[in-house]
Every structure is written in C-alpha cells, then in structure tokens.
Design a protein around this motif. Structure first.
Motif, short mmCIF file in Angstrom:
data_model
loop_
_atom_site.label_atom_id
_atom_site.label_comp_id
_atom_site.label_asym_id
_atom_site.label_seq_id
_atom_site.Cartn_x
_atom_site.Cartn_y
_atom_site.Cartn_z
N ARG A 37 -15.08 -10.32 -44.40
CA ARG A 37 -14.39 -10.03 -43.14
C ARG A 37 -15.12 -8.87 -42.45
O ARG A 37 -15.39 -7.84 -43.08
N GLU A 38 -15.43 -9.04 -41.19
CA GLU A 38 -16.13 -7.99 -40.44
C GLU A 38 -15.31 -6.69 -40.47
O GLU A 38 -14.08 -6.72 -40.46
N SER A 39 -16.00 -5.57 -40.48
CA SER A 39 -15.37 -4.26 -40.45
C SER A 39 -15.98 -3.46 -39.30
O SER A 39 -17.13 -3.67 -38.94
N ASP A 40 -15.21 -2.55 -38.76
CA ASP A 40 -15.71 -1.67 -37.70
C ASP A 40 -16.35 -0.40 -38.26
O ASP A 40 -16.80 0.46 -37.50
N THR A 41 -16.39 -0.28 -39.58
CA THR A 41 -16.91 0.92 -40.22
C THR A 41 -18.44 0.96 -40.15
O THR A 41 -19.10 -0.06 -40.35
N TYR A 53 -20.42 -2.64 -42.42
CA TYR A 53 -19.64 -3.02 -43.60
C TYR A 53 -18.89 -4.33 -43.40
O TYR A 53 -18.58 -4.73 -42.28
N TYR A 54 -18.58 -4.94 -44.54
CA TYR A 54 -17.65 -6.06 -44.61
C TYR A 54 -16.54 -5.66 -45.57
O TYR A 54 -16.78 -4.94 -46.55
N SER A 55 -15.35 -6.18 -45.32
CA SER A 55 -14.28 -6.10 -46.30
C SER A 55 -14.24 -7.43 -47.02
O SER A 55 -14.75 -8.44 -46.52
N LEU A 56 -13.64 -7.44 -48.20
CA LEU A 56 -13.48 -8.67 -48.96
C LEU A 56 -12.03 -9.10 -48.91
O LEU A 56 -11.13 -8.25 -48.95
N GLU A 57 -11.80 -10.39 -48.84
CA GLU A 57 -10.43 -10.90 -48.84
C GLU A 57 -10.40 -12.27 -49.50
O GLU A 57 -11.16 -13.16 -49.13
N ASP A 65 -14.10 -2.52 -46.76
CA ASP A 65 -15.44 -1.92 -46.71
C ASP A 65 -16.16 -1.92 -48.07
O ASP A 65 -16.90 -0.99 -48.38
N ALA A 66 -15.99 -2.95 -48.85
CA ALA A 66 -16.59 -3.02 -50.19
C ALA A 66 -18.04 -3.50 -50.17
O ALA A 66 -18.73 -3.45 -51.18
N VAL A 67 -18.50 -3.96 -49.01
CA VAL A 67 -19.86 -4.50 -48.88
C VAL A 67 -20.55 -3.78 -47.73
O VAL A 67 -19.96 -3.61 -46.67
#
Length: 94
Positions: A37-41, A53-57, A65-67
């Motif tokens: 999932r796209e992240s704004d970080t 970053y990407y988040s995982l779901e 922000d795990a990636v």
C-alpha cells in the motif's frame, strides 16, 4: 535464497539481492504486489537520497511503512534502483 517473511507469509524471494548497510534490497519484481500500500512517508539518507515507503496489508493486518525504496537514488547508490528493503516486523532470512 533470501526471503522476506511477514506474519509467516513469504512476501519476497530472490537470489538477486543487493546488501547495503546490512539490508537486503530485493528486486521490486520479487515482491508480492497485492499486499503493498502506498505511503506518504519519506526520509532522506545523505548518500542514498530520498526514500519512499510502502505499508503492508494482508488479512486485516497492517504494518505501516515496513518497506522502503529509493525511486531516484544518488549515483553512489545506483545499485539499489528498482529495489526494496524491509524492516519493522518483516524478517529477512537466507
């Protein structure tokens, strides 16, 4: 072969990783698309550049922000272009 494992699920696997600062950078194509999932970080590394970053779901579980990856790495970090690395609750195992 290095694998990234999150909550017991292999989310990336490749024998073509690049290790930088003890982190395995996997080819982007080796990562499961359905859980990203796209992240704004964004963060900045003085020698690699600006990280995104990407988040995982998956199955209702989320890891923000795990990636991370460098869309436009600086010249000294060109070897990690089109690659991602993992942290937080993702384990990378050989």
């Amino acid at each position: 072969m290095p694998k990234a494992v999150w909550n017991g699920t292999v989310i990336a696997e490749s024998d073509d990783t690049v290790v930088v600062e003890r982190n395995h950078y996997f080819p982007r194509a080796a990562v499961r698309e359905d859980i990203l999932r796209e992240s704004d970080t964004h963060t900045v590394c003085p020698w690699k550049g600006t990280a995104s970053y990407y988040s995982l779901e998956l199955d209702g579980i989320r890891s923000p922000d795990a990636v991370w990856y460098y869309p436009e790495p600086k010249p000294d970090a060109a070897m990690i272009r089109d690659r991602v690395a993992f942290w937080k609750d993702v384990q990378v195992v050989d």
